[in-house]
Write an enzyme that holds these catalytic residues in place. Structure first.
Site, PDB file in Angstrom:
ATOM      1  N   TYR A 302      53.605  46.457  38.926  1.00 31.03           N
ATOM      2  CA  TYR A 302      53.099  46.045  37.494  1.00 31.03           C
ATOM      3  C   TYR A 302      53.000  48.568  37.182  1.00 31.03           C
ATOM      4  CZ  TYR A 302      51.895  41.909  37.560  1.00 31.03           C
ATOM      5  OH  TYR A 302      52.523  40.341  38.014  1.00 31.03           O
ATOM      6  N   GLU A 377      28.930  30.190  34.966  1.00 35.41           N
ATOM      7  CA  GLU A 377      30.068  30.063  33.981  1.00 35.41           C
ATOM      8  C   GLU A 377      28.789  30.763  32.381  1.00 35.41           C
ATOM      9  OE1 GLU A 377      31.412  25.738  35.063  1.00 35.41           O
ATOM     10  OE2 GLU A 377      29.934  25.695  34.185  1.00 35.41           O
TER      11      GLU A 377
END
Length: 404
Positions: A302, A377
């Site tokens: 990358y 979450e």
């Protein structure tokens, strides 16, 4: 009551949170390895169909690209979420733990996917208020071979032409509800090394008759660290890590062949090319000194991920509006890890961000790529809020300056 450019309130967004969490738990329970994201892509497609979002499933069923067309003209903003999981056996004991043995969403791509779906659900109901378009990139293969590059090659940045790109990755070291912004270089480039030393086999009692490939490989590995400490400036980071080594077959033999592999990470192209040349020279000269030969394979990975400063400044302001002034921080140093979102920022002005997901629960493990990883979450709703406001901010800005 916060309003996102007059489109939706915090109270309305909060009503979706339970649904967002249920999607995330479904993805977490059913993870797909890199290049095998068919189940995840099919579920994403099912939800986009439910939202009424035009989309296509591409790349052998592992990827989804969608389009939300605004009711008024304006720029097209691309939002990316990676979908692949890791080959890790989950040990959290959660009721929604992975059902796929040896596969786990230990890097949070289930959260990335959920955040993008949340943005899609909300904005697909407000198209008449949007000044521009939103393209949704549900990407495969970030953990392994660079699915971003394959998506771009498949044409996702055109039809319509994408003007800006945005993405985010969870950050386990900062609490849920926070977001990190980095100007300029954010992630390093990575390149893999595969080096084989060819010596000459001999009896271990008579090393003078052989050429010891293991000893030579060890010296090459030691010499490679001189690149980091002496051949590059200390003002920019370089990392050269050797992860595997294999040589010989019996304990009383001079091994004729030793292979080792690793990875290098750099923060600019000048250093990247300099380090590649140095690795090759050090390996070849060290081997030559002892009468051995060496094969050096350096495979490009990358690229450096560089955020556009103008877009990043807008995103900093936008995220502060969405999440609160004290919940957005500016990162001083780049990450030495790598991210294939770099392929998107090479093509379009954009910004990649860090979404805090750390938990205050003492039983939680705030460490990515860990079998016990348990993100908070609460970060999902924060991510949806931030990205909705970011999209609307860029629509308000209009086309990139060079196109005006």
């Amino acid at each position: 009551m916060a309003l996102y450019h007059g489109i939706i309130s915090d109270e309305e967004l909060k009503k979706y949170e339970g649904e967002f969490i249920s999607w995330r738990r479904d993805f977490h329970e059913n993870p797909d390895l890199s290049g095998q994201e068919q189940r995840t892509a099919a579920r994403v497609s099912e939800l986009l169909t439910e939202f009424g979002v035009d989309h296509q499933v591409i790349l052998d069923g592992t990827s989804v690209v969608g389009i939300i067309k605004g009711g008024k003209p304006g720029p097209t903003i691309g939002l990316r979420a990676d979908m692949d999981a890791l080959p890790i056996k989950e040990c959290t004991g959660l009721p929604y733990a992975s059902k796929n043995e040896g596969v786990m969403h230990a890097c949070g791509h289930d959260i990335h996917t959920t955040v993008l779906l949340g943005v899609a659900k909300v904005l697909s109901r407000k198209t008449h208020l949007l000044s521009g378009n939103v393209k949704l990139f549900f990407q495969p293969n970030e953990e392994r071979d660079g699915g971003a590059k394959r998506m771009i090659a498949a044409g996702v940045l055109e039809n319509p032409h994408v003007d800006y790109v945005l993405g985010m990755h969870i950050d386990a070291f900062n609490p849920a509800g926070t977001l990190g912004i980095k100007y300029g270089i954010m992630y390093a480039a990575n390149d893999t090394l595969d080096i084989t030393v060819h010596g000459k086999g001999a009896h271990g009692a008579h090393p003078e008759h052989g050429i010891d490939s293991i000893a030579i490989a060890a010296e090459i590995i030691t010499n490679l660290q001189m690149i980091v400490s002496r051949l590059t400036t200390p003002l920019t980071s370089v990392v050269c890590t050797i992860g595997t080594i294999e040589g010989g077959s019996v304990l009383n033999q001079i091994a004729d062949r030793t292979r080792f592999t690793g990875i290098m990470r750099t923060l600019n192209e000048e250093n990247r090319e300099k380090v590649k040349t140095a690795i090759k020279n050090i390996a070849e000269k060290t081997a030559e000194m002892y009468g051995a030969t060496v094969d050096v394979i350096i495979k490009s990975g990358y690229d450096v991920l560089v955020n556009d400063d103008e877009v990043t400044a807008l995103m900093e302001k936008s995220c502060r509006e969405a999440l609160g002034e004290g919940n957005v921080y500016v990162e001083e140093f780049p990450e030495i890890s790598s991210e294939d979102f770099s392929y998107f920022t090479l093509e379009r002005p954009g910004c990649f961000m860090h979404l805090g997901c750390g938990s205050h629960d003492p039983e939680s493990v705030n460490e990515l790529h860990n079998a016990y990883f348990r993100p908070d979450e609460d970060c999902i709703l924060a991510g949806v809020k931030a990205q909705i406001n970011n999209v609307l901010t860029l629509m308000e800005r209009g086309l990139p300056q060079e196109k005006n």
